[in-house]
Motif scaffolding. Structure first.
Motif, short mmCIF file in Angstrom:
data_model
loop_
_atom_site.label_atom_id
_atom_site.label_comp_id
_atom_site.label_asym_id
_atom_site.label_seq_id
_atom_site.Cartn_x
_atom_site.Cartn_y
_atom_site.Cartn_z
N PRO C 96 0.07 14.26 53.79
CA PRO C 96 -0.47 12.98 53.31
C PRO C 96 0.26 12.50 52.06
CG PRO C 96 -2.25 14.48 53.84
CD PRO C 96 -1.00 15.28 53.94
N LEU C 97 0.61 13.45 51.18
CA LEU C 97 1.33 13.04 49.97
C LEU C 97 2.65 12.37 50.33
CD1 LEU C 97 1.24 13.12 46.88
CD2 LEU C 97 2.58 15.21 46.98
N GLY C 98 3.37 12.96 51.26
CA GLY C 98 4.63 12.37 51.68
C GLY C 98 4.43 10.99 52.28
N LEU C 99 3.36 10.85 53.07
CA LEU C 99 3.08 9.55 53.68
C LEU C 99 2.78 8.50 52.61
CD1 LEU C 99 0.88 10.58 56.73
CD2 LEU C 99 3.15 9.59 56.80
N ILE C 100 1.94 8.90 51.64
CA ILE C 100 1.58 7.95 50.59
C ILE C 100 2.81 7.57 49.78
CG2 ILE C 100 0.24 7.64 48.49
CD1 ILE C 100 -1.89 9.42 49.73
N MET C 101 3.64 8.55 49.50
CA MET C 101 4.86 8.26 48.75
C MET C 101 5.75 7.29 49.49
SD MET C 101 5.95 11.94 47.22
CE MET C 101 7.57 11.49 46.62
N GLY C 102 5.79 7.43 50.81
CA GLY C 102 6.61 6.53 51.59
C GLY C 102 5.99 5.15 51.69
N TRP C 103 4.66 5.12 51.59
CA TRP C 103 3.96 3.86 51.83
C TRP C 103 4.02 2.95 50.62
CZ3 TRP C 103 2.69 0.82 55.45
CH2 TRP C 103 1.66 -0.09 55.31
N CYS C 104 3.67 3.48 49.44
CA CYS C 104 3.70 2.59 48.29
C CYS C 104 4.56 3.14 47.17
CB CYS C 104 2.30 2.26 47.79
SG CYS C 104 1.36 3.67 47.23
N ALA C 105 5.39 2.28 46.64
CA ALA C 105 6.37 2.68 45.63
C ALA C 105 5.74 3.28 44.38
CB ALA C 105 7.24 1.49 45.28
N PRO C 106 4.65 2.74 43.82
CA PRO C 106 4.07 3.33 42.62
C PRO C 106 3.77 4.81 42.78
CG PRO C 106 3.02 1.23 43.07
CD PRO C 106 3.93 1.51 44.22
N ALA C 107 3.21 5.16 43.92
CA ALA C 107 2.91 6.57 44.14
C ALA C 107 4.18 7.39 44.06
CB ALA C 107 2.25 6.76 45.51
N ARG C 108 5.24 6.85 44.60
CA ARG C 108 6.51 7.55 44.58
C ARG C 108 7.00 7.74 43.16
NH1 ARG C 108 9.05 4.49 48.03
NH2 ARG C 108 10.49 3.42 46.65
N TYR C 109 6.88 6.67 42.34
CA TYR C 109 7.35 6.76 40.96
C TYR C 109 6.58 7.81 40.20
CZ TYR C 109 9.34 2.19 42.08
OH TYR C 109 10.00 1.14 42.65
N VAL C 110 5.28 7.91 40.47
CA VAL C 110 4.46 8.86 39.73
C VAL C 110 4.79 10.29 40.14
CG1 VAL C 110 2.12 9.73 39.46
CG2 VAL C 110 2.55 7.28 39.30
N VAL C 111 4.87 10.52 41.41
CA VAL C 111 5.01 11.90 41.91
C VAL C 111 6.41 12.47 41.69
CG1 VAL C 111 4.90 13.33 43.96
CG2 VAL C 111 3.20 11.55 43.62
N THR C 112 7.42 11.62 41.85
CA THR C 112 8.78 12.13 41.86
C THR C 112 9.17 12.99 40.66
OG1 THR C 112 9.41 10.17 43.12
CG2 THR C 112 11.19 11.50 42.26
#
Lengths: 261, 274, 272
Positions: C96-112
Motif C-alpha cells: 500500500p505504501l508503494g501504491l500511495i507513493m505512486g499515486w500522490c506526489a506529496p506522499a512520495r516527497y515525505v517518504v523518500t
C-alpha cells in the motif's frame, strides 16, 4: 498519477526536509519518554559518534573500522566478479559449456549466502579467510546469473546485423555480445555489491577483530544504544557510498545509454 | 555475378502438432543490377525470402543461389538494411559505419578515410561522434545504409527499411536511394508494404500472396521508368504521372485480389458447410 | 510468430543439440562419482567434506531424533513461521505504501528521504536493536525479516505504478472514472506484475535475512541448527541443514512463481 505536472524538484526538497525535521522533533520527544536504554536520544547518538571518531571503540576509530570492512568486502566482491563475468559470458555463448556448468550453479544458487558462514568457519577457521569465502560466494551468483541472462538476451537483430557485416567468433563476442550484455551485467554487479556488504556485516557480527560489524556487536553487548545507531548509520553510509560509486562507474563505462533523469 | 536465384524454394515451420507451410515452392530470378521490390500482405513470407538470400534463414527444400554459389551463411557481400536500423548502440556513427570494414581487417587509417567519405555522402557531417540514441530515425537509417554501402556489396537486401520513418523522411530517403543507385548500379531486393514505394523505386515489382506464401504476379516497371526518365524527375511529378498511377493501381488490384480470393474462398467454405 | 531459423543444408545431418542434457547428466555423474570414490579411498577428511552417506545419515538423524533441541522439521517450521510473519508484515505495509507513493506526489516527497536512509541499512545491522527491544522473543527475527523484505516490496510496487501509461488514466478520466475507480481498476492491476516480481525478490531476501538472524541471535530454527552444528564440528549436520535451507527457499520461490504466473495469466496485464 495526480499532479504530475507539479512534480518539481523544489517541492520535493521542501516537503522532504520538513518531514525529516518533524521526525527529528518526534525523536527528541520520544526518547525522553521511553527508557533511554532502549531508545537513544539524538544527544546520545552524537556523543557516541564523536567518541567513535576520535577515541575509538572496540579496538579502533571510525576510520579504521570502516576501511577494514570496506576493504574486505570490496576484495571479495572484486575476486568474485572477476570470475563470474567471464564464466557467465562463456555459459551464455556456448550451449555446451552451459550444459556442463549449469547443474553445479543450480545446486548452489538456492543456498542463501549467509548459510555458508558455518561451513566456512569449519573449513577456514575464524579468521578473515572464512569471511572472504562467504563474500566471494555471495557476490558470485548474482553477477553470474545476470551476465548469463544479459548475454542470452542481446537483441538478435543486432547479432544478425553484425553477422551480415562479417563479424564472427571473437569479434562477435567482444564487439557485439559483451557490450550488448553490459547493462544486465551492471545490474548483477549492483546486486552483488549490496549482497557482499550485507554478508560482510553479518560475518563480522559472528566474529571479528575489527570492522563495523564488530562495533555493532560490542555495542550490543555493552548495551550502548547510541553507539549501535552510529554503527548502523556507518553501515548504511558505507553501503550507499559504494553503490553510488558503482553507479558512477557504470555511467562512465556505458556512454551510449540514454541517461535517465 | 550478383544474380539471385530462388529455385523451388519452400519453407516449412514445425509447430507443436502440425507443420506450417510458410512458402510454397517459389522460383524467382533477380538479374544483375536489377532492382526488385517485393510487396505482399503481412505474413506472406517476403521477409523470409529476404532472410534466405542473406543467409540468416535456410529453405526446407530448394536452393537459394547468389552469384552461382549456394547461400550457406551471412556475409558482407549480401548486406541487409533492417527496418529497426539495428545499429550497435555502443558505437558512434563512425564506429557503426566502419564496423564491416573493421571485421574485414581494413587498417584504421584507410578505414577512417572511407568512413569520412560516406559520412559526407549520406549527409551525416557533424554527427560523427554521436551515439545512435542521439540521432533521429532518419539519420539512424542513413547510418545503416552507409554501413551497408561502404562494403560495396554485390547484393543489397532491404527489409522495409523506411517503415519506421515518418512520411516526409520516408520520401526523402526514397529519393536518396534513387540518387545512390544512379551513381552506382547495384542488385537490390527490397521488401515493402507500400505499393507506391515499390513502383517508384523498382524495375520489377513482385506481388506475393500469403498463407501459404507464393508469387501471384510480377509487374514490370523498368521499360516505363526508362522511357519517361523517372530517375531524373522529382518525386512529386512522378506521383502525378498517368503511367505511375496506372502501374500503382495494377499492383494494388493484384494485392487486393489476393486478399479477396482468400476471403471468397473462406465464405464459400462456410456456405458449403452450412 | 517467432522467426524459427533453420540450419543450412550442410549442417542438418548431425544434430548435436539433443546431446546437451546428456552432457549435463554426465558431468553431474562425474562429480558425484569423484566424491564417492574419494570418500571411499579416504582422500577426503570426513570432518571437512563428509561422504554422501554421512549427510544422508545426518538428515535421517535430524528428522528422527533431532539436534540442538528439536527435530529438523520443528526447526524448519519455526523458521518458516518467523519468515511468514515478517514477510506478510512487509507486504501488508509495503505494497500500500508503494501504491500511495505512486499515486500522490506529496506522499512520495515525505517518504523518500526516510526510505533512502533506511534502505541501505543491511537487515542484520538491526540485530542489536532487535535483541535490545525483543530479547530472545520472536519479535527479533521478525524485525530482521521485515527490514529485509520491506524495501523490495515498496520499490517494486512504486515502479509498477510508474509503468502505467498516463494515457490510460486520462482516457479513464474522460470516461468518468472516480479516483477510487482509477485506483482499483487501473493502478492495482497495472502495477500487479511489478508487485509480484517484488514479492519474489522480497521473499528471497527475507529468507536470507532470517537465516542470518538465526545464525546469531536465536535458540531455534534452521539457522540456529547449522551454527550449532558448526560449534560441535558436525560437518554433516551443517551440510544437511544447508541443503534443507536451500530446498525450502526453492519451494517458496516456486510457489510464488506459480501464483504469479496464474495471476498474470488471468489478469493479462501489460508486460513490465
Amino acid at each position: 498519477m495526480k499532479d504530475e505536472k507539479y512534480d518539481t524538484g523544489r517541492a520535493s526538497l521542501i516537503v522532504g526536509t520538513a518531514a525529516v525535521a518533524i521526525a527529528i522533533c518526534f525523536w527528541i520527544l520520544g526518547s525522553s519518554l521511553i527508557r533511554p536504554v532502549r531508545f537513544p536520544s539524538p544527544e546520545q547518538v552524537i556523543a557516541a559518534g564523536w567518541q567513535l571518531a576520535t577515541n575509538g571503540y572496540a579496538g579502533g576509530t571510525l576510520l579504521i573500522h570502516t576501511l577494514y570492512s570496506m576493504k574486505l568486502a570490496l576484495m571479495g566482491f572484486a575476486v568474485a566478479v572477476a570470475a563470474a563475468i567471464p564464466l557467465g559470458i562463456a555459459m551464455g555463448v556456448s550451449r555446451r559449456f552451459n550444459a556442463i556448468v549449469n547443474p553445479i550453479v543450480s545446486f548452489i544458487r538456492p543456498i542463501p549466502p549467509l548459510a555458508w558462514i558455518p561451513i566456512a568457519i569449519i573449513w577456514f577457521g575464524l579468521g578473515d579467510g572464512a569471511k572472504i569465502f562467504v563474500i566471494w560466494f555471495t557476490a558470485f551468483v548474482p553477477t553470474l546469473v545476470n551476465t548469463y541472462t544479459g548475454v542470452r538476451t542481446v537483441d538478435p537483430t543486432l547479432i544478425a546485423a553484425a553477422r551480415v557485416h562479417g563479424a564472427s567468433g571473437h569479434k562477435l563476442i567482444f564487439e557485439v555480445i559483451v557490450p550488448g550484455a553490459m547493462p544486465m551485467i551492471f545490474v548483477g554487479l549492483r546486486i552483488s555489491l549490496q549482497a557482499s556488504w550485507m554478508a560482510l556485516v553479518a560475518a563480522e557480527l559472528v566474529g571479528a577483530f575489527f570492522g563495523l560489524g564488530r562495533v555493532l556487536m560490542i555495542a550490543a553487548q555493552d548495551i550502548y544504544p547510541g553507539m549501535i545507531v552510529v554503527a548502523m548509520a556507518c553501515v548504511a553510509a558505507a553501503g550507499a557510498l559504494m553503490t553510488k560509486g558503482l553507479i558512477q562507474f557504470e555511467r562512465l563505462a556505458m556512454p551510449w545509454i540514454r541517461p535517465i533523469r | 555475378m550478383s544474380e539471385i536465384l530462388f529455385e523451388n524454394v519452400t519453407r516449412r515451420f514445425q509447430l507443436k502438432n502440425r507443420t506450417f507451410e510458410a512458402l510454397e515452392p517459389i522460383t524467382l530470378k533477380v538479374a544483375e543490377g536489377e532492382f526488385v521490390a517485393v510487396v505482399g500482405p503481412s505474413g506472406c513470407g517476403k521477409t523470409t525470402l529476404l532472410r534466405m538470400a542473406a543467409g540468416l534463414d535456410f529453405p526446407t527444400s530448394g536452393a537459394v543461389i547468389v552469384g552461382n554459389r549456394e547461400v550457406t551463411g551471412p556475409g558482407p557481400d549480401r548486406t541487409i538494411v533492417f527496418q529497426q536500423f539495428a545499429l550497435l548502440p555502443w558505437k558512434t556513427v563512425t564506429g557503426n559505419i566502419g564496423f564491416g570494414l573493421k571485421c574485414r581487417g581494413v587498417p584504421a587509417a584507410a578505414r577512417a578515410e572511407m568512413v569520412a567519405h560516406y559520412v559526407k555522402v549520406m549527409g551525416l557531417s557533424g554527427h560523427e561522434d554521436s551515439y545512435p540514441y542521439q540521432l533521429s530515425g532518419g539519420m539512424q537509417q542513413r547510418v545503416a545504409i552507409a554501413r551497408s554501402f561502404i562494403l560495396e556489396p554485390k547484393l543489397l537486401l532491404m527489409d522495409e527499411p523506411f517503415g519506421a520513418l515518418d512520411a516526409q523522411t520516408r520520401i526523402e530517403m526514397q529519393e536518396e536511394l534513387i540518387r545512390l543507385m544512379s551513381v552506382r548500379r547495384r542488385t537490390v531486393l527490397f521488401v515493402t508494404h507500400s505499393v507506391e514505394e515499390a513502383v517508384y523505386l523498382a524495375d520489377r515489382v513482385v506481388v506475393m500472396a500469403g498463407r501459404p506464401g507464393r508469387i501471384r504476379d510480377i509487374v514490370s516497371v523498368a521499360d516505363i521508368r526508362r522511357a519517361e526518365s523517372w530517375d531524373s524527375r522529382p518525386i512529386e511529378d512522378i506521383l502525378e504521372m498517368d503511367s505511375f498511377v496506372r502501374l500503382r493501381t495494377k499492383v494494388w488490384r493484384m494485392l487486393r485480389g489476393a486478399a479477396l480470393s482468400k476471403a471468397e474462398g473462406r465464405s464459400r467454405e462456410l456456405s458449403i458447410a452450412s | 510468430m517467432k522467426q524459427v531459423t533453420q540450419l543450412p543444408r550442410h549442417m542438418r545431418a548431425n544434430n548435436s543439440v539433443a546431446a546437451l542434457p546428456l552432457l549435463s547428466f554426465a558431468c553431474v555423474t562425474v562429480i558425484l562419482g569423484t566424491w564417492v570414490l574419494s570418500s571411499l579411498m579416504g582422500t577426503l577428511r570426513p570432518s571437512i567434506i563428509p561422504p554422501p552417506w554421512d549427510i544422508a545419515d545426518a538428515i535421517y538423524t535430524l528428522a528422527v531424533s533431532g539436534f540442538a533441541g528439536h527435530t529438523l522439521q520443528t526447526h524448519i517450521i519455526t523458521s518458516l513461521g518467523r519468515f511468514a510473519a515478517g514477510f506478510s508484515l512487509a507486504a501488508i505495509v509495503g505494497i500500500p505504501l508503494g501504491l500511495i507513493m505512486g499515486w500522490c506526489a506529496p506522499a512520495r516527497y515525505v517518504v523518500t528521504p526516510f526510505f533512502e536512509v533506511f534502505r541501505f541499512i543491511a537487515p542484520l545491522a538491526w540485530l542489536p536493536f532487535a535483541a535490545l527491544w525483543f530479547g530472545t522473543g520472536i519479535g527479533g527475527p521478525i524485525l530482521i525479516v521485515f527490514s529485509g523484505a520491506f524495501a523490495p516490496c515498496v520499490i517494486n510496487t512504486f515502479h509498477g505504478t510508474r509503468l502505467i501509461d498516463p494515457v490510460m488514466i486520462e482516457a479513464s478520466r474522460t470516461l468518468g472514472a472516480t479516483s477510487w475507480r482509477l485506483m482499483v481498476d487501473i493502478l492495482i492491476p497495472g502495477a500487479f506484475p511489478s508487485i509480484l516480481a517484488g514479492l519474489r525478490v522480497s521473499a528471497a531476501l527475507a529468507w536470507q535475512s532470517l537465516i542470518g538472524a538465526e545464525l546469531i541471535a536465536a535458540t531455534s530454527g534452521v539457522g540456529y541448527l547449522i551454527v550449532q552444528g558448526q560449534g560441535s564440528f558436525e560437518t554433516s549436520i551443517v551440510l544437511a541443514g544447508m541443503i534443507s535451507i536451500g530446498i525450502v527457499g526453492v519451494i517458496i520461490d516456486a510457489l510464488l512463481r506459480l501464483a504469479s504466473d496464474r495471476a498474470s495469466r488471468k489478469w493479462m496485464a501489460a508486460e513490465a
